[in-house]
Scaffold this motif. Structure first.
Motif, PDB file in Angstrom:
ATOM      1  N   ALA A  34       0.820  -1.210   0.000  1.00 53.12           N
ATOM      2  CA  ALA A  34       0.000   0.000   0.000  1.00 53.12           C
ATOM      3  C   ALA A  34       0.853   1.259   0.000  1.00 53.12           C
ATOM      4  O   ALA A  34       0.593   2.212  -0.749  1.00 53.12           O
ATOM      5  CB  ALA A  34      -0.932  -0.005   1.216  1.00 53.12           C
ATOM      6  N   LEU A  35       1.906   1.272   0.841  1.00 46.76           N
ATOM      7  CA  LEU A  35       2.755   2.455   0.903  1.00 46.76           C
ATOM      8  C   LEU A  35       3.556   2.634  -0.383  1.00 46.76           C
ATOM      9  O   LEU A  35       3.707   3.748  -0.886  1.00 46.76           O
ATOM     10  CB  LEU A  35       3.690   2.352   2.113  1.00 46.76           C
ATOM     11  CG  LEU A  35       3.028   2.566   3.486  1.00 46.76           C
ATOM     12  CD1 LEU A  35       3.983   2.174   4.615  1.00 46.76           C
ATOM     13  CD2 LEU A  35       2.588   4.016   3.649  1.00 46.76           C
ATOM     14  N   ARG A  36       4.078   1.539  -0.924  1.00 52.83           N
ATOM     15  CA  ARG A  36       4.820   1.644  -2.188  1.00 52.83           C
ATOM     16  C   ARG A  36       3.920   2.198  -3.292  1.00 52.83           C
ATOM     17  O   ARG A  36       4.354   3.017  -4.122  1.00 52.83           O
ATOM     18  CB  ARG A  36       5.380   0.283  -2.603  1.00 52.83           C
ATOM     19  CG  ARG A  36       6.616  -0.164  -1.836  1.00 52.83           C
ATOM     20  CD  ARG A  36       7.237  -1.380  -2.484  1.00 52.83           C
ATOM     21  NE  ARG A  36       8.406  -1.861  -1.782  1.00 52.83           N
ATOM     22  CZ  ARG A  36       9.625  -1.346  -1.883  1.00 52.83           C
ATOM     23  NH1 ARG A  36       9.824  -0.314  -2.688  1.00 52.83           N
ATOM     24  NH2 ARG A  36      10.637  -1.854  -1.205  1.00 52.83           N
ATOM     25  N   GLU A  37       2.680   1.757  -3.302  1.00 47.85           N
ATOM     26  CA  GLU A  37       1.745   2.221  -4.325  1.00 47.85           C
ATOM     27  C   GLU A  37       1.486   3.717  -4.173  1.00 47.85           C
ATOM     28  O   GLU A  37       1.476   4.467  -5.155  1.00 47.85           O
ATOM     29  CB  GLU A  37       0.435   1.436  -4.219  1.00 47.85           C
ATOM     30  CG  GLU A  37      -0.532   1.690  -5.355  1.00 47.85           C
ATOM     31  CD  GLU A  37      -1.715   0.738  -5.315  1.00 47.85           C
ATOM     32  OE1 GLU A  37      -2.848   1.212  -5.203  1.00 47.85           O
ATOM     33  OE2 GLU A  37      -1.482  -0.487  -5.378  1.00 47.85           O
ATOM     34  N   ALA A  38       1.281   4.159  -2.933  1.00 45.34           N
ATOM     35  CA  ALA A  38       1.004   5.569  -2.689  1.00 45.34           C
ATOM     36  C   ALA A  38       2.230   6.447  -2.954  1.00 45.34           C
ATOM     37  O   ALA A  38       2.090   7.621  -3.312  1.00 45.34           O
ATOM     38  CB  ALA A  38       0.524   5.766  -1.255  1.00 45.34           C
ATOM     39  N   LEU A  39       3.422   5.872  -2.794  1.00 47.92           N
ATOM     40  CA  LEU A  39       4.663   6.639  -2.923  1.00 47.92           C
ATOM     41  C   LEU A  39       5.342   6.450  -4.278  1.00 47.92           C
ATOM     42  O   LEU A  39       6.501   6.844  -4.444  1.00 47.92           O
ATOM     43  CB  LEU A  39       5.641   6.218  -1.815  1.00 47.92           C
ATOM     44  CG  LEU A  39       5.177   6.438  -0.374  1.00 47.92           C
ATOM     45  CD1 LEU A  39       6.137   5.753   0.601  1.00 47.92           C
ATOM     46  CD2 LEU A  39       5.071   7.921  -0.052  1.00 47.92           C
ATOM     47  N   ASN A  41       5.367   7.891  -7.040  1.00 50.38           N
ATOM     48  CA  ASN A  41       5.879   9.061  -7.755  1.00 50.38           C
ATOM     49  C   ASN A  41       6.802   9.927  -6.907  1.00 50.38           C
ATOM     50  O   ASN A  41       7.191  11.024  -7.326  1.00 50.38           O
ATOM     51  CB  ASN A  41       4.711   9.915  -8.263  1.00 50.38           C
ATOM     52  CG  ASN A  41       3.874   9.191  -9.294  1.00 50.38           C
ATOM     53  OD1 ASN A  41       4.409   8.495 -10.157  1.00 50.38           O
ATOM     54  ND2 ASN A  41       2.565   9.341  -9.216  1.00 50.38           N
ATOM     55  N   VAL A  42       7.165   9.438  -5.723  1.00 52.03           N
ATOM     56  CA  VAL A  42       8.028  10.206  -4.829  1.00 52.03           C
ATOM     57  C   VAL A  42       9.494  10.005  -5.225  1.00 52.03           C
ATOM     58  O   VAL A  42       9.937   8.866  -5.400  1.00 52.03           O
ATOM     59  CB  VAL A  42       7.801   9.765  -3.363  1.00 52.03           C
ATOM     60  CG1 VAL A  42       8.780  10.461  -2.442  1.00 52.03           C
ATOM     61  CG2 VAL A  42       6.373  10.078  -2.934  1.00 52.03           C
TER      62      VAL A  42
END
Length: 220
Positions: A34-39, A41-42
C-alpha cells in the motif's frame, strides 16, 4: 513523559525536508504494498525496515496517531533515515470508539476476529444497543532520526451492523458504508480482503498518505 506529551502541536500542520531515501516502518507485506503504491511518484529510494534487520517496535500508544508516531520514530532513529508508518483502527461510537487502536489486540494473539466480534456483541448487549455509527481510521506518520515528525489522519465512515453478516474478515461483517445496508463482508463475498488498501473500508488510506507527502520537501 507520555507518548501524547511527546506529540508536537503542529504534527498536523508542519512540513519536513528529507533526503534521498525513506524507510517503510513495517514488516507487514500488505502495508508495504500500500505504501509503495502511494509513494510510487516520490523521488526517493524506498527502503524497508527488514533491510535494516529491525524488529517491529511495541505499539504502546492508546490511539492510532500515537502508534504510527512510535513506529516511524523508532525506525527512523534505528535506521538513520526518515521513516514512514501507518496504524489503523476500528471505532464504534456507541462503545466510546472502542476497539479503536486495539482492533487487532481484540482478536487475540492468533488474530481470531470471531473473538473480537463476540466481545462487541457482549458490550452491545450490556448497553442494550443494536446500531451505532462506526468508522475505520488510519494515521500516516513520517519521522526524522531526531524524532521530528508529521502526521495525517483519514477515516471511512459507516455504521455498525448487528448481528454480523457475512464471513468474518476483520470487522467487515459488522460494518456497512454510510447509506448502505449490506456489510462489506456480504458485498465482498468470494473476494479476498487480504489487501486491505484495496477495499472500501480503507479507501481513505492513500489520500491520507498523499496529503502527508504534499507536506514533504525532497532534497535528495
Amino acid at each position: 513523559m507520555s507518548v501524547s506529551d511527546a506529540i508536537p502541536s503542529d504534527v498536523f500542520s508542519a512540513k519536513l525536508s528529507i533526503g534521498a531515501s525513506l524507510v517503510l516502518a513495517t514488516h507487514n507485506a500488505n502495508k508495504i504494498t500500500a505504501l509503495r503504491e502511494a509513494l510510487r511518484n516520490v523521488p526517493v529510494e524506498i527502503l524497508t525496515a527488514k533491510e535494516f534487520d529491525l524488529e517491529s517496535p511495541a505499539e504502546t500508544g492508546s490511539t492510532v496517531l500515537e502508534n504510527a508516531l512510535i513506529k516511524a520514530r523508532v525506525v527512523a532513529q534505528q535506521s538513520g533515515h526518515p521513516a514512514i508508518s501507518d496504524d489503523s483502527g476500528f471505532c464504534i461510537s456507541a462503545l466510546d470508539d472502542l476497539p479503536g487502536a486495539a482492533a487487532i489486540d481484540w482478536a487475540g494473539p492468533n488474530e481470531n476476529y470471531n473473538i473480537a466480534i463476540e466481545r462487541i456483541g457482549e458490550m452491545l448487549a450490556e448497553r442494550n444497543i443494536v446500531s451505532s455509527p462506526a468508522r475505520f481510521v488510519t494515521c500516516i506518520a513520517l519521522a526524522l532520526p531526531d524524532g521530528t515528525a508529521i502526521a495525517e489522519q483519514g477515516a471511512t465512515a459507516g455504521n455498525l451492523v448487528w448481528p454480523p453478516r457475512g464471513a468474518t474478515e476483520g470487522y467487515l461483517s459488522v460494518f456497512a458504508l454510510s447509506g448502505e445496508a449490506e456489510t462489506l463482508a456480504v458485498k465482498m463475498a468470494g473476494q479476498s480482503a487480504g489487501e486491505t488498501h484495496r477495499i472500501a473500508a480503507y479507501r481513505h488510506r492513500q489520500p491520507a498518505t498523499l496529503r502527508l507527502i504534499d507536506r514533504v520537501r525532497f532534497e535528495g
